[in-house]
Design a protein around this motif. Structure first.
Motif, PDB file in Angstrom:
ATOM      1  N   VAL A  73      -7.493 -12.476 -17.453  1.00  0.00           N
ATOM      2  CA  VAL A  73      -6.374 -12.462 -18.391  1.00  0.00           C
ATOM      3  C   VAL A  73      -5.086 -12.707 -17.618  1.00  0.00           C
ATOM      4  O   VAL A  73      -4.857 -12.095 -16.566  1.00  0.00           O
ATOM      5  CB  VAL A  73      -6.276 -11.108 -19.131  1.00  0.00           C
ATOM      6  CG1 VAL A  73      -5.053 -11.077 -20.046  1.00  0.00           C
ATOM      7  CG2 VAL A  73      -7.549 -10.846 -19.927  1.00  0.00           C
ATOM      8  N   GLU A  75      -1.583 -11.822 -17.243  1.00  0.00           N
ATOM      9  CA  GLU A  75      -0.689 -10.753 -17.685  1.00  0.00           C
ATOM     10  C   GLU A  75       0.773 -11.162 -17.637  1.00  0.00           C
ATOM     11  O   GLU A  75       1.582 -10.704 -18.447  1.00  0.00           O
ATOM     12  CB  GLU A  75      -0.904  -9.498 -16.826  1.00  0.00           C
ATOM     13  CG  GLU A  75      -2.219  -8.795 -17.050  1.00  0.00           C
ATOM     14  CD  GLU A  75      -2.293  -8.086 -18.402  1.00  0.00           C
ATOM     15  OE1 GLU A  75      -1.226  -7.847 -19.008  1.00  0.00           O
ATOM     16  OE2 GLU A  75      -3.421  -7.790 -18.837  1.00  0.00           O
ATOM     17  N   SER A  76       1.125 -11.992 -16.672  1.00  0.00           N
ATOM     18  CA  SER A  76       2.498 -12.481 -16.548  1.00  0.00           C
ATOM     19  C   SER A  76       2.464 -13.758 -15.723  1.00  0.00           C
ATOM     20  O   SER A  76       1.397 -14.228 -15.323  1.00  0.00           O
ATOM     21  CB  SER A  76       3.387 -11.427 -15.870  1.00  0.00           C
ATOM     22  OG  SER A  76       3.122 -11.353 -14.472  1.00  0.00           O
ATOM     23  N   LYS A  80      -2.504 -11.789 -12.607  1.00  0.00           N
ATOM     24  CA  LYS A  80      -3.748 -11.996 -13.336  1.00  0.00           C
ATOM     25  C   LYS A  80      -4.561 -10.704 -13.316  1.00  0.00           C
ATOM     26  O   LYS A  80      -4.607 -10.009 -12.297  1.00  0.00           O
ATOM     27  CB  LYS A  80      -4.581 -13.120 -12.717  1.00  0.00           C
ATOM     28  CG  LYS A  80      -4.099 -14.520 -13.064  1.00  0.00           C
ATOM     29  CD  LYS A  80      -5.096 -15.565 -12.596  1.00  0.00           C
ATOM     30  CE  LYS A  80      -4.674 -16.960 -13.039  1.00  0.00           C
ATOM     31  NZ  LYS A  80      -5.669 -17.986 -12.636  1.00  0.00           N
ATOM     32  N   ARG A  81      -5.192 -10.417 -14.451  1.00  0.00           N
ATOM     33  CA  ARG A  81      -6.050  -9.236 -14.545  1.00  0.00           C
ATOM     34  C   ARG A  81      -7.501  -9.682 -14.567  1.00  0.00           C
ATOM     35  O   ARG A  81      -7.904 -10.496 -15.402  1.00  0.00           O
ATOM     36  CB  ARG A  81      -5.718  -8.417 -15.783  1.00  0.00           C
ATOM     37  CG  ARG A  81      -6.639  -7.219 -16.006  1.00  0.00           C
ATOM     38  CD  ARG A  81      -6.004  -6.182 -16.934  1.00  0.00           C
ATOM     39  NE  ARG A  81      -5.540  -6.765 -18.169  1.00  0.00           N
ATOM     40  CZ  ARG A  81      -6.231  -6.809 -19.310  1.00  0.00           C
ATOM     41  NH1 ARG A  81      -7.473  -6.314 -19.338  1.00  0.00           N
ATOM     42  NH2 ARG A  81      -5.714  -7.329 -20.402  1.00  0.00           N
ATOM     43  N   GLU A 128     -11.178  -2.927 -13.936  1.00  0.00           N
ATOM     44  CA  GLU A 128     -10.185  -3.996 -14.001  1.00  0.00           C
ATOM     45  C   GLU A 128      -9.185  -3.878 -12.861  1.00  0.00           C
ATOM     46  O   GLU A 128      -8.827  -2.775 -12.429  1.00  0.00           O
ATOM     47  CB  GLU A 128      -9.458  -3.964 -15.344  1.00  0.00           C
ATOM     48  CG  GLU A 128     -10.385  -4.226 -16.523  1.00  0.00           C
ATOM     49  CD  GLU A 128      -9.684  -4.290 -17.866  1.00  0.00           C
ATOM     50  OE1 GLU A 128     -10.265  -4.859 -18.810  1.00  0.00           O
ATOM     51  OE2 GLU A 128      -8.545  -3.780 -17.965  1.00  0.00           O
ATOM     52  N   ALA A 130      -5.397  -5.726 -11.623  1.00  0.00           N
ATOM     53  CA  ALA A 130      -4.286  -6.635 -11.917  1.00  0.00           C
ATOM     54  C   ALA A 130      -3.699  -7.073 -10.578  1.00  0.00           C
ATOM     55  O   ALA A 130      -3.164  -6.250  -9.824  1.00  0.00           O
ATOM     56  CB  ALA A 130      -3.223  -5.961 -12.783  1.00  0.00           C
ATOM     57  N   ASN A 183      -0.057  -0.286 -11.628  1.00  0.00           N
ATOM     58  CA  ASN A 183      -1.523  -0.300 -11.720  1.00  0.00           C
ATOM     59  C   ASN A 183      -2.176   1.081 -11.635  1.00  0.00           C
ATOM     60  O   ASN A 183      -2.890   1.479 -12.549  1.00  0.00           O
ATOM     61  CB  ASN A 183      -2.113  -1.235 -10.663  1.00  0.00           C
ATOM     62  CG  ASN A 183      -2.019  -2.695 -11.054  1.00  0.00           C
ATOM     63  OD1 ASN A 183      -1.935  -3.027 -12.225  1.00  0.00           O
ATOM     64  ND2 ASN A 183      -2.024  -3.578 -10.073  1.00  0.00           N
ATOM     65  N   LEU A 224       4.040  -5.022 -17.138  1.00  0.00           N
ATOM     66  CA  LEU A 224       2.615  -5.176 -17.406  1.00  0.00           C
ATOM     67  C   LEU A 224       2.115  -4.081 -18.352  1.00  0.00           C
ATOM     68  O   LEU A 224       2.579  -2.941 -18.301  1.00  0.00           O
ATOM     69  CB  LEU A 224       1.832  -5.127 -16.097  1.00  0.00           C
ATOM     70  CG  LEU A 224       2.266  -6.099 -14.991  1.00  0.00           C
ATOM     71  CD1 LEU A 224       1.388  -5.909 -13.757  1.00  0.00           C
ATOM     72  CD2 LEU A 224       2.212  -7.538 -15.473  1.00  0.00           C
ATOM     73  N   PHE A 225       1.176  -4.428 -19.194  1.00  0.00           N
ATOM     74  CA  PHE A 225       0.483  -3.489 -20.082  1.00  0.00           C
ATOM     75  C   PHE A 225       1.417  -2.796 -21.080  1.00  0.00           C
ATOM     76  O   PHE A 225       1.064  -1.769 -21.652  1.00  0.00           O
ATOM     77  CB  PHE A 225      -0.260  -2.406 -19.279  1.00  0.00           C
ATOM     78  CG  PHE A 225      -0.942  -2.872 -18.041  1.00  0.00           C
ATOM     79  CD1 PHE A 225      -1.928  -3.845 -18.106  1.00  0.00           C
ATOM     80  CD2 PHE A 225      -0.616  -2.354 -16.795  1.00  0.00           C
ATOM     81  CE1 PHE A 225      -2.578  -4.283 -16.957  1.00  0.00           C
ATOM     82  CE2 PHE A 225      -1.255  -2.775 -15.644  1.00  0.00           C
ATOM     83  CZ  PHE A 225      -2.239  -3.745 -15.720  1.00  0.00           C
TER      84      PHE A 225
END
Length: 313
Positions: A73, A75-76, A80-81, A128, A130, A183, A224-225
């Motif tokens: 994914v 994320e920004s 990347k996640r 996961e 990130a 994180n 993030l998140f």
């Protein structure tokens, strides 16, 4: 696929003896809640070193596991996640820890904080990470070569975590994050949410105290998140709260984020509002931020033993 797995096995055979089993040096008063070696307070060296060298004195598990990339994914613009399916059933971790990250054909070993919970690993067999873009070979591989079904290997390490047992008294948490330092604190936040859900559904387990997250990034795109963080705070009003800060925002902040966003940095006045005699403070971010926030907390009367951080990047 078979050749990739063979390469991972070869890499593991070369590195399995790098670190003997170690026991973490744990602060006695918070022994069941978190591990934090005294080395985590040494903040004088600015010499860049390899991940394995920086963390040589940290706890590491002996368990090594192959893992398969099962999700990627963005994320920004810079993060990347990865979602990783873990092969070894004995693999486990505590919320806040990191992994040694081995990539076949990449000579350097990465070190990435886990941004998911032990509960997710137990339920789905995945964790996961990130990963922020950099030229360091493992991170560069994640951003330029990693694909679904790629195989890597993982080993858990770290003395910075939140792992309460049901018999422990509740403690209030102040989580202070800067940039990608979110994180491990995000993992701790989600772990607390899991603990609340366990008590609600089964009527037993550790009873968490109030949790306050203060998270600062350059702009909302780099937070993030953020959507999940806000949803968790909405799910547990009065138990979990978040304040998000941006320092270089050059676009209008959306209506949904507006109530949670403050333009500027996390100040001592902000910290003072969120601490009590029962607070346990976790900090993760760039080293200058860690130095500043920990100093402000000490100035506000928080003892060093209740200010927890790692500085290894």
């Amino acid at each position: 696929m078979a050749s990739a797995a063979a390469a991972v096995n070869h890499l593991l055979s070369r590195t399995a003896g790098t670190f003997p089993g170690q026991r973490a040096s744990v602060l006695l008063m918070t022994r069941a809640l978190c591990g934090c070696t005294l080395n985590s307070r040494k903040m004088t060296s600015h010499r860049k070193t390899d991940h394995l060298e920086r963390t040589a004195n940290n706890f590491r598990q002996e368990v090594l596991s192959q893992a398969t990339v099962c999700g990627i994914v963005v994320e920004s613009d810079t993060v990347k996640r990865l979602r990783l399916a873990v092969r070894n059933k004995d693999f486990n971790f505590k919320a806040g820890q990191w992994v040694d990250f081995f990539v076949p054909g990449v000579p350097k070993v990465g070190g990435f904080s886990i941004c998911s919970t032990p509960g997710l690993l137990k339920r789905e067999g995945v964790l996961e990470l990130a990963v922020k873009y950099s030229k360091h070979p493992p991170a560069h591989w994640v951003h330029t070569e990693c694909t679904l079904d790629a195989e890597v290997a993982l080993r858990v390490g770290g003395d910075f975590y939140f792992d309460p047992v049901p018999s422990e008294p509740e403690v209030e948490l102040l989580l202070v994050a800067g940039g990608v330092g979110i994180n491990p604190l995000y993992a701790i936040l989600l772990h607390v949410a899991d603990l609340h859900r366990l008590r609600a559904s089964q009527g037993w387990g550790y009873k968490p105290g109030a949790v306050q997250l203060c998270y600062c990034a350059k702009n909302t795109q780099e937070l993030l998140f953020k959507n999940t963080i806000i949803r968790v705070a909405q799910e547990f009003p009065g138990k979990i709260a978040c304040d998000l800060y941006v320092t270089q925002q050059d676009t209008e902040i959306g209506e949904e984020l507006g109530p949670y966003i403050t333009e500027g940095r996390i100040s001592e006045e902000v910290l003072e509002k969120h601490i009590s005699r029962n607070s346990l403070c976790y900090i993760c971010g760039p080293p200058p931020m860690i130095e500043s926030i920990s100093g402000q907390l000490e100035h506000l009367g928080v003892s060093k033993e209740r200010i927890l951080f790692e500085k290894w990047w």
